[in-house]
Write an enzyme that holds these catalytic residues in place. Structure first.
Site, PDB file in Angstrom:
ATOM      1  N   ASP A   1      47.362 -35.759  57.597  1.00  0.00           N
ATOM      2  CA  ASP A   1      46.880 -37.013  57.040  1.00  0.00           C
ATOM      3  C   ASP A   1      45.395 -37.190  57.345  1.00  0.00           C
ATOM      4  O   ASP A   1      44.662 -36.204  57.403  1.00  0.00           O
ATOM      5  CB  ASP A   1      47.708 -38.171  57.631  1.00  0.00           C
ATOM      6  CG  ASP A   1      47.964 -39.272  56.627  1.00  0.00           C
ATOM      7  OD1 ASP A   1      47.008 -39.995  56.304  1.00  0.00           O
ATOM      8  OD2 ASP A   1      49.111 -39.401  56.161  1.00  0.00           O
TER       9      ASP A   1
ATOM     10  N   HIS B   1      45.154 -44.553  57.490  1.00  0.00           N
ATOM     11  CA  HIS B   1      46.430 -44.137  56.910  1.00  0.00           C
ATOM     12  C   HIS B   1      47.243 -43.276  57.872  1.00  0.00           C
ATOM     13  O   HIS B   1      48.459 -43.483  58.055  1.00  0.00           O
ATOM     14  CB  HIS B   1      46.132 -43.372  55.610  1.00  0.00           C
ATOM     15  CG  HIS B   1      47.292 -43.100  54.719  1.00  0.00           C
ATOM     16  ND1 HIS B   1      48.105 -42.000  54.867  1.00  0.00           N
ATOM     17  CD2 HIS B   1      47.768 -43.757  53.631  1.00  0.00           C
ATOM     18  CE1 HIS B   1      49.030 -41.994  53.915  1.00  0.00           C
ATOM     19  NE2 HIS B   1      48.852 -43.054  53.145  1.00  0.00           N
TER      20      HIS B   1
ATOM     21  N   SER C   1      54.151 -43.079  50.799  1.00  0.00           N
ATOM     22  CA  SER C   1      53.533 -42.508  51.995  1.00  0.00           C
ATOM     23  C   SER C   1      54.224 -42.969  53.261  1.00  0.00           C
ATOM     24  O   SER C   1      54.207 -42.266  54.281  1.00  0.00           O
ATOM     25  CB  SER C   1      52.053 -42.906  52.080  1.00  0.00           C
ATOM     26  OG  SER C   1      51.270 -42.150  51.198  1.00  0.00           O
TER      27      SER C   1
END
Length: 664
Positions: free
Chosen positions: A172, A237, A410
């Protein structure tokens, strides 16, 4: 217990005599059983049972008592009646002579009786494990609330809470290592972002997986590197995804992660405006412990790789090759299906990848979620109700930790990755194929909160999922880990003399090591191996000292006729164990060779309770000291029946009405 409330009647010598006899019988036959029977209980239902009212009649109790007494007596089970249960059941307490290791074999015996509908353990129940993290009550995705898409991690934690030996790689944006709720849960990882402007940390690939921020400013959009990108703040994220998996649970702070103990391997593959496929694929190989040119080999190969990323293309042969190699290395790949509302993105659409779509809290398809035949399953991703998790207050570079709410496939994918991590904690030998199969076969059925049904190529919009376009069902972490935990080894013990088959429990034993114990036919569940064997001698002339740890053991001949009993315990690679017994009579020259009267069926469990006997060869299992057979049967139930008869006599000849009630 039974309580008696006699009506006031005129006292006569006959009444005094009957009452005295009845009281003495109660003290001698029934009361001792209550005093000695403290311990485990079981529930039994007879096929001819009727559901009793809240105040059952004396005659009804008498009839039930008669039937129960007969069943217990012919099955040689020592038990005490406690109370009538619901749906025609009765709650019984094991007699004091019954060993815990023999209870399951007795239940099996009772259950096979033609007059018994079922006999089961009265299992202790407890509240589900609930972490004390302040925001857990808002984390619907982890819970098992009725009629929601919660993935039931709160129930799964009563089966397993993870292992620090299991590693989930999060490919990520990197992580903010200083996030308090991730302390102690992060490995060092690696930064695979090769493009320097995208990396935003002043260099290309390096050993620092920290997230420096991936904001895009107005000025950035005027450069050639980011001309097609939108202005936005840093997303953090990767920190959010890592927190979904491994935020410190039951830490009295912030949020709960899905796995209480797993380690996260942060691998940075995304920076400003995304990343490159080549960086992602290299990072996948490295995460699985495979070689990547120019990069030191990963000292902490991952059990699971989470990919909360993708691109709207089909799976290329390169991607498929990498996925295949990662799988061959023993690492499962979990990927987000995509947020475009269309078909599944790559690499989620590669073969042998768990492609995860997103559900809203009510179980409907999240409007943005990809659907189609390439979706493996759905998990909580949120839409009207977001997922709460770890973030950062910094709009560009990292600042202080914060809690945020996000939605997307996600964030559905890491819940599936965490489930796989919990399964690996139970059984490290599970292959990627086995993990995929077990997760998909244990999903929950879809809910139908909306008026319309999802169809292929419909585009965005909330709808009711079906297996045609949303995979096998909704993620059920509890069912997945329970299925893995529920498999136990089977200890298969046999004994013979001189290696010959036995005949009527008797053998001649001559030679150097004529008594032969064999356990090599024992078996374990798929994906596991036998970690240890343990033979012990239970009774008979002492031929074995201590514990023997080989599958097969040869022992010297006894000096005289004897009944030999041995126990074999097999433990598998995840710590599950099971025991069984085997016996044989060795007959000295001139002995009449009669079969031993003590031989009876029994089997005992290790970490899980056995449901079947697993002995073979010359005999079945052997119970000793009265524990296996109940030590005299149901003396308390005949006593209860006799007491009921005396009650009838008392009523007929003593003119005294007796009311009976049940109390637990």
């Amino acid at each position: 217990m039974l309580t008696f409330r006699p009506k006031k009647q005129k006292v006569t010598p006959l009444r005094v005599l009957v009452t005295s006899v009845l009281l003495m019988l109660w003290i001698l036959l029934v009361a001792p059983a209550h005093a000695q029977s403290g311990g485990a209980q079981f529930i039994i239902k007879l096929k001819n049972s009727v559901e009793l009212s809240s105040a059952p009649s004396l005659r009804r109790l008498e009839k039930e008592g008669e039937f129960l007494a007969e069943v217990m007596s012919r099955n040689n089970v020592d038990a005490t009646w406690l109370r009538a249960g619901s749906v025609g059941t009765h709650v019984m307490r094991w007699g004091s002579s019954v060993r815990a290791s023999d209870q399951q074999s007795m239940l099996n015996r009772l259950a096979s009786d033609p007059e018994v509908e079922f006999a089961i353990e009265d299992r202790p129940m407890r509240a589900f494990a609930t972490p004390n993290d302040p925001t857990f009550s808002n984390q619907w995705a982890l819970r098992s609330t009725f009629n929601t898409a919660g993935a039931k991690f709160d129930q799964a934690w009563d089966v397993v809470r993870g292992s620090a030996d299991v590693i989930v790689a999060v490919l990520d944006t990197g992580v903010v290592f200083e996030t308090p709720d991730l302390m102690g849960r992060l490995l060092s990882g690696y930064d695979f972002v090769s493009d320097v402007p995208t990396a935003n940390d002043g260099n290309g690939r390096d050993a620092n997986a920290a997230d420096p921020g991936n904001w895009i400013s107005s000025a950035d959009t005027q450069t050639s590197a980011f001309s097609g990108c939108s202005v936005k703040n840093s997303s953090w994220h990767g920190t959010f995804v890592a927190g979904q998996i491994a935020a410190n649970t039951h830490s009295d702070s912030d949020v709960a992660g899905a796995d209480w103990n797993v380690k996260v391997l942060p691998v940075r593959v995304l920076g400003k405006c995304g990343g490159l496929l080549s960086d992602v694929l290299d990072a996948m190989l490295w995460s699985a412990g495979l070689d990547v040119p120019g990069i030191p080999r990963n000292p902490n190969p991952a059990d699971v790789i989470n990919l909360s990323l993708g691109s709207p293309t089909t799976c290329s042969s390169f991607e498929q090759t990498v996925v295949d190699r990662v799988n061959a290395a023993g690492t499962l790949v979990v990927a987000a299906a995509g947020n475009s509302g269309g078909s599944v993105d790559s690499p989620a659409n590669c073969s042998n990848v768990l492609a995860v779509g997103a559900l809203d809290r009510d179980g409907s398809r999240a409007s943005y979620s990809a659907i189609g035949s390439a979706v493996s399953l759905m998990a909580p991703g949120g839409f009207s109700n977001g997922l709460v998790g770890l973030g950062n207050s910094g709009t560009t570079t990292p600042s202080s930790a914060s809690l945020v709410s996000k939605t997307g496939t996600s964030f559905a994918a890491p819940l599936v990755a965490a489930t796989a991590g919990l399964m690996r904690a139970i059984n490290p030998a599970l292959t990627p194929a086995q993990l995929r199969s077990q997760i998909l076969s244990s999903t929950s059925s879809f809910l139908s909160p909306r008026s319309s049904t999802c169809t292929a190529n419909q585009g965005s919009g909330s709808c009711n999922c079906t297996t045609a376009v949303c995979g096998t069902g909704m993620l059920d972490a509890f069912a997945a880990v329970s299925a893995v935990k529920g498999t136990r080894p089977v200890a298969n013990a046999s004994a013979s003399a001189n290696g010959l088959g036995t005949s009527g429990f008797q053998e001649s034993a001559t030679g150097l090591n004529p008594v032969r114990l064999r356990g090599s036919a024992s078996s374990v569940a798929a994906g596991r191996s036998i970690a240890s064997y343990a033979w012990t001698q239970v009774s008979g002339e002492q031929l074995m000292s201590g514990t023997q740890t080989s599958a097969d053991v040869d022992l010297p001949a006894p000096g005289s006729s004897t009944d030999l009993v041995f126990q074999l315990t097999v433990t598998d690679s995840v710590g599950e164990a099971h025991s069984s017994f085997t016996a044989l009579r060795v007959v000295a020259s001139g002995d009449d060779g009669s079969s031993p009267s003590s031989v009876a069926n029994a089997s005992s469990g290790g970490t899980t309770t056995p449901t079947t006997d697993n002995s073979s060869g010359s005999s079945s299992s052997v119970s000793t000291g009265g524990g296996g057979g109940g030590g005299g049967g149901a003396t308390t139930l005949p006593g209860l029946f006799l007491m009921s008869v005396l009650i009838w006599v008392f009523r007929k000849y003593g003119s005294t009405s007796i009311a009976v009630s049940t109390q637990s």
